[in-house]
Write an enzyme that holds these catalytic residues in place. Sequence first.
Site, PDB file in Angstrom:
ATOM      1  N   GLY A 116      31.067 -28.611  28.920  1.00 35.79           N
ATOM      2  CA  GLY A 116      31.720 -29.905  29.045  1.00 35.79           C
ATOM      3  C   GLY A 116      33.229 -29.817  28.924  1.00 35.79           C
ATOM      4  CD  GLU A 157      26.429 -24.637  30.702  1.00 35.10           C
ATOM      5  OE1 GLU A 157      27.390 -25.352  30.364  1.00 35.10           O
ATOM      6  OE2 GLU A 157      26.571 -23.617  31.431  1.00 35.10           O
ATOM      7  CG  ASP A 213      25.817 -30.120  31.870  1.00 27.68           C
ATOM      8  OD1 ASP A 213      26.332 -29.097  31.359  1.00 27.68           O
ATOM      9  OD2 ASP A 213      25.690 -31.183  31.235  1.00 27.68           O
TER      10      ASP A 213
END
Length: 404
Positions: A149, A172, A180
């Site tokens: 993020g 991830e 993501d």
Amino acid sequence: MAMQCRRRAVWRWLLQQQSRSSSSSVVDVQQQQQEQVLVKGNGYSRFALLNRPSALNAINTSMIFQAARLHQLYKNWEDNHDIGFVMLKGSSPRAFAAGGDIVALYRFIKHGNLEACKQFFRTIYSFIYLIATYLKPHVALLNGITMGGGAGISIPGTFRVATDKTVFATPEVLIGFHPDAVASFYLSRLPGHLGEYLALTGEKLNGVEMVACGLATHYSLLAKLPLIEEQLGKLVTDDPSVIEATLEQYGDLVHPDSSSVLQRLEIVDKCFCHDTVEEIVDAVEVVASETKDAWCISTLNRLKEASPLSLKVSLRSIREGRFQTLDQCLLREYRMTLQAISKQISGDFCEGVRARVVDKDMAPKWDPPTLEKVSQDMVDQYFLPLTEFEPDLELPTKSREAFL
């Protein structure tokens, strides 16, 4: 009568205590909001500082903390005609932002509080879209760890300054998740099949490599950052070219060294161009056995450490992202994320966080345990539209179009 008076008195006292407690909670929340995102005003610019140094500035899972506060601050600054551009950095010398707070997400899932997880992802993905559509120049100073993020809230912006201490990764798959926070958009647009390599191995890039492959726009030594901040703070402009000239004035010209993956793009493309993860692993095994090269062996080991399901899901995500717009990538990633946290297909995300961050035994028990046991149906489910009872991620695409 006396009894009724006493009861009324008790009720009044309870209501007073509840009111005081509620007021105190609101004050605590506001204080934590302000503490976790600090703000500096420099005349014609604004500086937001991510301030959770003990957690490497990981973005908090609670709706009321960083993501929501950042979103509100950025909207206010965008609407303010007296502000020309915005800057973002981490308050810790060790990290810009280490991604989302995966331990808190793990605990929410364990306690059955999926709604809190969904709210977090909706909030952070919406903020990423705001960054990607921001009407004013945005400068992110990516010193230290920049992962997940943390990359998502910076790479879609106008300028990204990497340093000699920057460490980038999308790891991830090693925790049973998928890259993501719009990673499927920016990774898929890297040279050749470098995006697939980074997504499937979770390997790191340094600041020099980030600039060389386009993830960062500028590179500067950490020692120069205070001077860059000072000079940017003196600017009275909303012109990106003026900001860029200042960044270039204090930039350093460097090239990836001989050990960099960027010196091995031919091998990366040869191995990671294949249609399936099994073919990719086989290709890396062949090169590793032929060359005995330490880099190839390390790459192979990383692939074998990752969740088999996450590898297949992530490869498809990158491949689809190559032909999608930024908002389409975010929408798809949100659907994939809900599948990952629901545990209806697999519990790999919780198992990965447990093994690597909670218990730290580094021995996750993946389900399914091998690539051969990951069915096509399992992968397909990650990419299905949500049911009529589960709302999609809502992005203001009609009023805000991404520049990327």
